[in-house]
Design an enzyme around this catalytic site. Sequence first.
Site, PDB file in Angstrom:
ATOM      1  N   SER A  69       0.793  -1.234   0.000  1.00 42.95           N
ATOM      2  CA  SER A  69       0.000   0.000   0.000  1.00 42.95           C
ATOM      3  C   SER A  69       0.820   1.276   0.000  1.00 42.95           C
ATOM      4  CB  SER A  69      -0.941   0.000   1.197  1.00 42.95           C
ATOM      5  OG  SER A  69      -0.213  -0.122   2.398  1.00 42.95           O
ATOM      6  N   HIS A 117      -4.816  -3.743  -2.656  1.00 42.42           N
ATOM      7  CA  HIS A 117      -4.412  -2.775  -3.686  1.00 42.42           C
ATOM      8  C   HIS A 117      -4.191  -3.428  -5.046  1.00 42.42           C
ATOM      9  CE1 HIS A 117      -3.922   0.704  -1.004  1.00 42.42           C
ATOM     10  NE2 HIS A 117      -3.719  -0.239  -0.107  1.00 42.42           N
ATOM     11  N   LYS A 122     -11.415   0.307  -2.623  1.00 39.48           N
ATOM     12  CA  LYS A 122     -10.430   0.876  -3.546  1.00 39.48           C
ATOM     13  C   LYS A 122     -10.949   0.720  -4.982  1.00 39.48           C
ATOM     14  CE  LYS A 122      -7.166  -0.125   0.099  1.00 39.48           C
ATOM     15  NZ  LYS A 122      -7.391   1.108   0.854  1.00 39.48           N
TER      16      LYS A 122
HETATM   17  N1  PMP Z   1      -5.188  -4.022   3.681  1.00 36.38           N
HETATM   18  C1  PMP Z   1      -4.426  -3.102   3.080  1.00 36.38           C
HETATM   19  C2  PMP Z   1      -3.149  -3.534   2.451  1.00 36.38           C
HETATM   20  C3  PMP Z   1      -4.830  -1.765   3.041  1.00 36.38           C
HETATM   21  O1  PMP Z   1      -4.062  -0.850   2.441  1.00 36.38           O
HETATM   22  C4  PMP Z   1      -6.064  -1.399   3.632  1.00 36.38           C
HETATM   23  C5  PMP Z   1      -6.572   0.036   3.614  1.00 36.38           C
HETATM   24  N2  PMP Z   1      -5.689   1.005   3.412  1.00 36.38           N
HETATM   25  C6  PMP Z   1      -6.815  -2.372   4.262  1.00 36.38           C
HETATM   26  C7  PMP Z   1      -6.361  -3.681   4.259  1.00 36.38           C
HETATM   27  C8  PMP Z   1      -8.116  -2.038   4.942  1.00 36.38           C
HETATM   28  O2  PMP Z   1      -9.087  -1.762   3.998  1.00 36.38           O
HETATM   29  P1  PMP Z   1     -10.302  -0.747   4.269  1.00 36.38           P
HETATM   30  O3  PMP Z   1      -9.722   0.643   4.299  1.00 36.38           O
HETATM   31  O4  PMP Z   1     -11.177  -0.952   3.100  1.00 36.38           O
HETATM   32  O5  PMP Z   1     -10.916  -1.098   5.566  1.00 36.38           O
END
Ligand code: PMP
Length: 398
Positions: A185, A213, A244
């Site tokens: 991310s 991602h 996303k």
């Molecule tokens: N896993 C990763 C690698 C993320 O980057 C994120 C959110 N940035 C999440 C899980 C959590 O997802 P959400 O924001 O949709 O709750």
Amino acid sequence: MSLFDKFQPLIDIRAELEQAGVMPFGAVTEKILSPTEAIVDGQRVILAGTNNYLGLTFEPECLEAAQRALAEQGTGTTGSRMANGTFAGHLALEQELAAFFGKQHCIVFSTGYAATMGLASTLAGPGDVIVLDADSHASLYDGVRLSGAEIVRFRHNDAADLDKRLRRLGERSANTLIIVEGIYSMLGDQAPLADIVEVKKRRGGLLLVDEAHSLGMLGEHGRGVAEAAGVEDEVDFIVGTFSKSLGAIGGYCVSDHAELEAIRFAIRSYIFTASPSPSVIASTRVALRLMQERPQLRRRLWDNAQRLYDGLKSLGFKVSPQVSPVVAVTIEDRDWAIACWSRLLQRGAYVNLVMPPASPTTDSLLRCSVSAAHTPAQIDRILEAFASLGAGDKQAVK
Ligand code: PMP
């Protein structure tokens, strides 16, 4: 000693930023104009830090489906999946996701965080071992800490280090949970999944991949890094998010392990929280279909990613090791990173400011994410905003 003492460093940083008139972590989107433009803190900006990878947030079909569900089923389910919160739409989405991934089982969660944290905290427990990539997302770290399992980190994206750590576990490696991401991310680099799978096959264990991602980004059908690496059959659990590429909120886990159907009733972030609203489920179902029907979105996304990556590189910025929809510029000096973030906003580009400990190193990041909905001209305007930073007095940015 007060309970508040431990927050003093945070209180100090906040006061410092407030005094400088910069609030990077509280920027307010006052008006959203399109998937790629908004008024943020009074400035009309191009959104270059939203994770709206396929640009589907205003897709008419998604809006219509959400509005219909809202009118017919109300604003919320008001209950957990395990109680009154499983509607027909939740089950339909689980079936559609399972079919898309070619897996037998799927669980839909209220957020991506609930999915990744929930699986990481439940699959392994006291007496078990979890081996995870050191740069794993906070939700995975939170999960493994909650699990009560022994936690071993391996060097980021280093399959040889994973192998070494599993070898040291001896016979216990066969019962280990291995956790990696698809596209990471913060820097946008990809896991070497074929190598990781090769280690898993040799040493044993179950493999969980967080494709938050990479859903819609990679693989012929957009199924992520596992598809791109040709190792989907070797990945035991794929987790991800609707927030996303699918432009909504919610999360999922798919697997061929039949045990997942029973495990769902052990996952506390599934049991003890209300299920996603019907409108969210409705728009997600349409977005999942559109993602499959429109591979051109993926191509446009990668063209934009390449344009931004090449442009930032040729301006002399230190960018991520790999071209990806996440393009991060590394800046050593924290104060300069904050100043740059603010200048970019003033010059019409909204990006994410990431500071340690959220960044993987002691450096700060100006993290950009591109969208299929960006036009090449918008990417060029983001680049112009970055170019204006280089004209400053601080070479640290290069
Ligand atoms: N896993 C990763 C690698 C993320 O980057 C994120 C959110 N940035 C999440 C899980 C959590 O997802 P959400 O924001 O949709 O709750």
